[in-house]
Design a protein around this motif. Sequence first.
Motif, PDB file in Angstrom:
ATOM      1  N   LEU A 108     -18.021  12.477  42.632  1.00  9.43           N
ATOM      2  CA  LEU A 108     -17.892  13.725  41.877  1.00  9.43           C
ATOM      3  C   LEU A 108     -16.679  13.759  40.954  1.00  9.43           C
ATOM      4  O   LEU A 108     -16.684  14.501  39.971  1.00  9.43           O
ATOM      5  CB  LEU A 108     -17.812  14.903  42.850  1.00  9.43           C
ATOM      6  N   LEU A 109     -15.657  12.969  41.244  1.00 12.78           N
ATOM      7  CA  LEU A 109     -14.452  12.993  40.416  1.00 12.78           C
ATOM      8  C   LEU A 109     -14.732  12.636  38.957  1.00 12.78           C
ATOM      9  O   LEU A 109     -14.280  13.355  38.049  1.00 12.78           O
ATOM     10  CB  LEU A 109     -13.385  12.061  40.995  1.00 12.78           C
ATOM     11  N   PRO A 110     -15.482  11.557  38.659  1.00  7.09           N
ATOM     12  CA  PRO A 110     -15.785  11.265  37.243  1.00  7.09           C
ATOM     13  C   PRO A 110     -16.587  12.381  36.578  1.00  7.09           C
ATOM     14  O   PRO A 110     -16.406  12.639  35.374  1.00  7.09           O
ATOM     15  CB  PRO A 110     -16.602   9.970  37.316  1.00  7.09           C
ATOM     16  N   VAL A 111     -17.470  13.028  37.338  1.00  6.84           N
ATOM     17  CA  VAL A 111     -18.254  14.141  36.794  1.00  6.84           C
ATOM     18  C   VAL A 111     -17.328  15.288  36.416  1.00  6.84           C
ATOM     19  O   VAL A 111     -17.449  15.887  35.337  1.00  6.84           O
ATOM     20  CB  VAL A 111     -19.317  14.614  37.808  1.00  6.84           C
ATOM     21  N   LEU A 112     -16.400  15.608  37.317  1.00  6.94           N
ATOM     22  CA  LEU A 112     -15.434  16.673  37.052  1.00  6.94           C
ATOM     23  C   LEU A 112     -14.602  16.356  35.819  1.00  6.94           C
ATOM     24  O   LEU A 112     -14.423  17.219  34.936  1.00  6.94           O
ATOM     25  CB  LEU A 112     -14.520  16.865  38.271  1.00  6.94           C
ATOM     26  N   ILE A 113     -14.110  15.125  35.730  1.00  4.95           N
ATOM     27  CA  ILE A 113     -13.288  14.721  34.584  1.00  4.95           C
ATOM     28  C   ILE A 113     -14.093  14.823  33.289  1.00  4.95           C
ATOM     29  O   ILE A 113     -13.604  15.335  32.276  1.00  4.95           O
ATOM     30  CB  ILE A 113     -12.751  13.294  34.781  1.00  4.95           C
ATOM     31  N   PHE A 114     -15.334  14.356  33.318  1.00  2.00           N
ATOM     32  CA  PHE A 114     -16.186  14.419  32.125  1.00  2.00           C
ATOM     33  C   PHE A 114     -16.386  15.857  31.660  1.00  2.00           C
ATOM     34  O   PHE A 114     -16.248  16.166  30.474  1.00  2.00           O
ATOM     35  CB  PHE A 114     -17.544  13.775  32.406  1.00  2.00           C
ATOM     36  N   LEU A 115     -16.691  16.750  32.597  1.00  2.00           N
ATOM     37  CA  LEU A 115     -16.968  18.143  32.244  1.00  2.00           C
ATOM     38  C   LEU A 115     -15.731  18.839  31.684  1.00  2.00           C
ATOM     39  O   LEU A 115     -15.802  19.560  30.689  1.00  2.00           O
ATOM     40  CB  LEU A 115     -17.486  18.899  33.469  1.00  2.00           C
ATOM     41  N   VAL A 116     -14.580  18.607  32.310  1.00  2.00           N
ATOM     42  CA  VAL A 116     -13.352  19.266  31.865  1.00  2.00           C
ATOM     43  C   VAL A 116     -12.895  18.700  30.528  1.00  2.00           C
ATOM     44  O   VAL A 116     -12.444  19.441  29.646  1.00  2.00           O
ATOM     45  CB  VAL A 116     -12.245  19.141  32.926  1.00  2.00           C
ATOM     46  N   VAL A 117     -12.996  17.397  30.366  1.00  2.00           N
ATOM     47  CA  VAL A 117     -12.614  16.774  29.094  1.00  2.00           C
ATOM     48  C   VAL A 117     -13.547  17.237  27.976  1.00  2.00           C
ATOM     49  O   VAL A 117     -13.105  17.554  26.860  1.00  2.00           O
ATOM     50  CB  VAL A 117     -12.622  15.244  29.208  1.00  2.00           C
ATOM     51  N   SER A 118     -14.832  17.304  28.263  1.00  2.00           N
ATOM     52  CA  SER A 118     -15.807  17.710  27.251  1.00  2.00           C
ATOM     53  C   SER A 118     -15.640  19.174  26.878  1.00  2.00           C
ATOM     54  O   SER A 118     -15.685  19.543  25.699  1.00  2.00           O
ATOM     55  CB  SER A 118     -17.238  17.468  27.759  1.00  2.00           C
ATOM     56  N   GLY A 119     -15.452  20.034  27.876  1.00  2.00           N
ATOM     57  CA  GLY A 119     -15.328  21.466  27.617  1.00  2.00           C
ATOM     58  C   GLY A 119     -16.592  22.019  26.993  1.00  2.00           C
ATOM     59  O   GLY A 119     -17.690  21.478  27.165  1.00  2.00           O
ATOM     60  N   GLY A 120     -16.462  23.107  26.257  1.00  2.00           N
ATOM     61  CA  GLY A 120     -17.590  23.668  25.531  1.00  2.00           C
ATOM     62  C   GLY A 120     -18.782  24.004  26.400  1.00  2.00           C
ATOM     63  O   GLY A 120     -18.649  24.428  27.549  1.00  2.00           O
ATOM     64  N   ILE A 121     -19.978  23.773  25.857  1.00  2.00           N
ATOM     65  CA  ILE A 121     -21.216  24.176  26.514  1.00  2.00           C
ATOM     66  C   ILE A 121     -21.424  23.448  27.830  1.00  2.00           C
ATOM     67  O   ILE A 121     -21.970  24.017  28.790  1.00  2.00           O
ATOM     68  CB  ILE A 121     -22.426  23.952  25.567  1.00  2.00           C
ATOM     69  N   TRP A 122     -20.993  22.179  27.916  1.00  2.00           N
ATOM     70  CA  TRP A 122     -21.160  21.427  29.161  1.00  2.00           C
ATOM     71  C   TRP A 122     -20.396  22.092  30.296  1.00  2.00           C
ATOM     72  O   TRP A 122     -20.942  22.296  31.386  1.00  2.00           O
ATOM     73  CB  TRP A 122     -20.684  19.983  28.984  1.00  2.00           C
ATOM     74  N   LEU A 123     -19.157  22.412  30.046  1.00  2.00           N
ATOM     75  CA  LEU A 123     -18.348  23.044  31.083  1.00  2.00           C
ATOM     76  C   LEU A 123     -18.845  24.463  31.362  1.00  2.00           C
ATOM     77  O   LEU A 123     -18.852  24.913  32.515  1.00  2.00           O
ATOM     78  CB  LEU A 123     -16.882  23.077  30.656  1.00  2.00           C
ATOM     79  N   GLN A 124     -19.266  25.163  30.326  1.00  2.00           N
ATOM     80  CA  GLN A 124     -19.777  26.522  30.494  1.00  2.00           C
ATOM     81  C   GLN A 124     -20.994  26.534  31.415  1.00  2.00           C
ATOM     82  O   GLN A 124     -21.092  27.365  32.333  1.00  2.00           O
ATOM     83  CB  GLN A 124     -20.137  27.112  29.133  1.00  2.00           C
ATOM     84  N   VAL A 125     -21.920  25.620  31.187  1.00  2.00           N
ATOM     85  CA  VAL A 125     -23.121  25.535  32.025  1.00  2.00           C
ATOM     86  C   VAL A 125     -22.749  25.137  33.455  1.00  2.00           C
ATOM     87  O   VAL A 125     -23.270  25.711  34.424  1.00  2.00           O
ATOM     88  CB  VAL A 125     -24.123  24.517  31.431  1.00  2.00           C
ATOM     89  N   ALA A 126     -21.850  24.164  33.595  1.00  2.00           N
ATOM     90  CA  ALA A 126     -21.466  23.704  34.924  1.00  2.00           C
ATOM     91  C   ALA A 126     -20.780  24.810  35.724  1.00  2.00           C
ATOM     92  O   ALA A 126     -21.092  25.034  36.902  1.00  2.00           O
ATOM     93  CB  ALA A 126     -20.544  22.491  34.813  1.00  2.00           C
ATOM     94  N   VAL A 127     -19.853  25.517  35.087  1.00  2.00           N
ATOM     95  CA  VAL A 127     -19.153  26.606  35.771  1.00  2.00           C
ATOM     96  C   VAL A 127     -20.129  27.729  36.105  1.00  2.00           C
ATOM     97  O   VAL A 127     -20.061  28.328  37.190  1.00  2.00           O
ATOM     98  CB  VAL A 127     -17.988  27.133  34.905  1.00  2.00           C
TER      99      VAL A 127
END
Length: 270
Positions: free
Chosen positions: A11-30
């Motif tokens: 899960l750590l790489p997934v978390l890093i990817f989402l936080v680094v990407s931000g925007g819609i990816w992080l919005q959907v994940a959160v």
Amino acid sequence: MKTRIISGVVLLPVLIFLVVSGGIWLQVAVGFLGLVGMREFYQAFSKENRGLHTICYVFAVIYMVFIDQIINRNNYFNIFVSVFLVVLLIYTVLCHNHTNAMEGMTGFFGFFYACFLLSHVYLAREYTHGNLLIWLAFIAAFGCDTGAYFVGVSCGKHKLIPTLSPKKTIEGSIGGIATATILALIYGWWIQRTFILEDVNILLLCGLTGFFGSFLAQIGDLAASAMKRYTGIKDFGNLIPGHGGVLDRFDSVILTAPVVYYIMWFLVNN
């Protein structure tokens, strides 16, 4: 323990990817994690009232879809909360044979605890310099957890709140706060040497975040323990193997993310 480690590594790489990407990816994940967290909360406190829970899920989706407008425009958040509460009150009146005021309040609180507080991960990431400063939420939470564990194991003697968490000690708590604050300051020093952030006292921001974030990280952990003790459950869920549910894994981040966001709000560009 093996399952817990494997889950963390995956899960750590997934978390890093989402936080680094931000925007819609992080919005959907959160948004997804917020909905799952709400379900875990409702399953623990009032699992039978599906109609009321559905209303809360709908408002959570509306909040996460329009989060930028709701948070950043004057009075939109007040309007959102007011309408949400009125709809819940109307439901408790019209469906009084199937629900009650306590379940209505539980539904209202569940949204704010599991969805609204966690949404500050997205809000902090999208704020000015958020691509750098959002990591303070995780430094405060996980740094405190790690420091508290090692200090507690090595020299912990005085129990913190044994009725909620028998293994936590005062020494471990202090060690966790100190560890997180030092790590946050080191991170701030690195940012200061690597990037040019105008109108930001980065060391002050990181120091405050590390200190208050680590303090509230422990409150978040103990609050989750109090809820589980009250409801008689071991974990809120089993979404993450070895870690439990969303509320089990992110009980600290739920409170550190708002700390980061509001300290940024006060100190960045002010």
